[in-house]
Design an enzyme around this catalytic site. Structure first.
Site, PDB file in Angstrom:
ATOM      1  N   GLY A   9       0.831  -1.216   0.000  1.00 59.60           N
ATOM      2  CA  GLY A   9       0.000   0.000   0.000  1.00 59.60           C
ATOM      3  C   GLY A   9       0.851   1.245   0.000  1.00 59.60           C
ATOM      4  N   THR A  11       1.372   3.543  -2.241  1.00 55.12           N
ATOM      5  CA  THR A  11       1.083   4.652  -3.161  1.00 55.12           C
ATOM      6  C   THR A  11       0.529   5.891  -2.475  1.00 55.12           C
ATOM      7  OG1 THR A  11      -1.053   3.632  -3.617  1.00 55.12           O
ATOM      8  CG2 THR A  11       0.705   3.239  -5.220  1.00 55.12           C
ATOM      9  N   TYR A 152     -14.232  -2.358  11.175  1.00 52.32           N
ATOM     10  CA  TYR A 152     -12.877  -1.822  11.010  1.00 52.32           C
ATOM     11  C   TYR A 152     -12.082  -2.035  12.300  1.00 52.32           C
ATOM     12  CZ  TYR A 152      -8.954   1.308  10.498  1.00 52.32           C
ATOM     13  OH  TYR A 152      -7.683   1.803  10.465  1.00 52.32           O
TER      14      TYR A 152
HETATM   15  C1  8X3 Z   1      -7.156   5.034  11.951  1.00 55.60           C
HETATM   16  C2  8X3 Z   1      -7.491   5.699  13.216  1.00 55.60           C
HETATM   17  O1  8X3 Z   1      -9.336   6.474  14.798  1.00 55.60           O
HETATM   18  O2  8X3 Z   1      -9.709   6.775  12.419  1.00 55.60           O
HETATM   19  O3  8X3 Z   1      -7.072   3.667  12.085  1.00 55.60           O
HETATM   20  O4  8X3 Z   1      -9.825   4.578  13.380  1.00 55.60           O
HETATM   21  S1  8X3 Z   1      -9.179   5.883  13.428  1.00 55.60           S
END
Ligand code: 8X3
Length: 251
Positions: A9, A11, A152
């Site tokens: 990743g 780029t 996520y």
């Molecule tokens: C990136 C930080 O807090 O936007 O992983 O999840 S946050």
């Protein structure tokens, strides 16, 4: 000593910042990504400054292509010293009961399975040589869930568990494993998360000075340059007015 550093990743964002900082550090780079044009621009830019760079175009979700690309590296480039597992993304911020299954799959396939693919392909050589360093880009999101972060956050919690697991599995070797956990970093991250809604993305960084990709890359280079007996196992890097994934004070 010059190291061979492979960054996935590479780029944009933290990956690109790592490429530049490791180049400044005098290392040789293998940069991977999906955007061939961007990769070649970056290769030209870094090569002009005297860095040796190889670029590989593949998506970490494509296991066969990843394998083929690594197999085809010139022999002298196969001795990878540092693997920076950076490729990853967030998509959406919906409640878990309303999220998009396809987006969840993309995050899981990239952030977890892609990282595992690269680890599985590269770490055996490191074990054989009894030398190497894996730097995984985790997140503060892996420490605790925040509103709408659900999947996520789960992928980044997985990065933490996989970093810890790998560290145990290579503890009998000279290999080091680092989990870097950035907080609020201003990159293309939020534009991607909000599907190109630049205003919504920009609002996240209003009223607070966010981190930059360089701030994270500095720590990656520090960890890679630490003396051999020092393993920077995990680093949480937050903006000064951020206390956790969900506590951000905007002024
Ligand atoms: C990136 C930080 O807090 O936007 O992983 O999840 S946050």
């Amino acid at each position: 000593m010059k190291k061979i550093v492979l960054i996935t990743g590479a780029t944009s964002g933290i990956g690109l910042a790592c490429a530049k900082k490791f180049a400044e550090n005098g290392d040789r780079l293998i940069l991977t990504g999906r955007n061939e044009e961007r990769l070649s621009e970056i290769r030209k830019e870094l090569t002009a400054k005297g860095t040796e760079v190889i670029t590989l175009v593949f998506d970490v979700r494509d296991r066969e292509k990843a394998k083929k690309n690594l197999n085809e590296l010139p022999q002298e480039w196969k001795v990878i010293d540092v693997l920076v597992n950076n490729a990853g993304l967030a998509l959406g911020l919906e409640p878990e009961y309303e999220g998009c299954l396809d987006e969840w799959e993309t995050m899981i396939d990239t952030n977890i399975k892609g990282l595992l693919t690269m680890t599985r392909l590269i770490v055996p050589g490191m074990v054989e040589r009894n030398r190497g360093h894996i730097i995984n880009v985790g997140s503060v999101a892996g420490d605790a869930a925040y509103a709408g972060g659900n999947v996520y956050c789960a992928t980044k919690a997985a990065v933490k568990a996989l970093s810890d697991g790998l560290r145990i599995d290579v503890a009998n070797t000279a290999i080091r494993v680092t989990n870097l956990k950035p907080g609020l970093v201003e990159t293309n991250f939020s534009n991607i998360r909000f599907h190109g809604d630049y205003e919504r993305a920009a609002s996240l960084y209003k009223g607070i000075k966010p981190l930059t990709g360089d701030d994270i890359a500095d720590v990656a280079v520090y960890a890679a340059n630490a003396p051999e007996h020092v393993q920077i196992a995990e680093v949480l890097i937050l903006a000064t007015h951020q206390a956790s994934g969900s506590v951000i004070v905007r002024k």
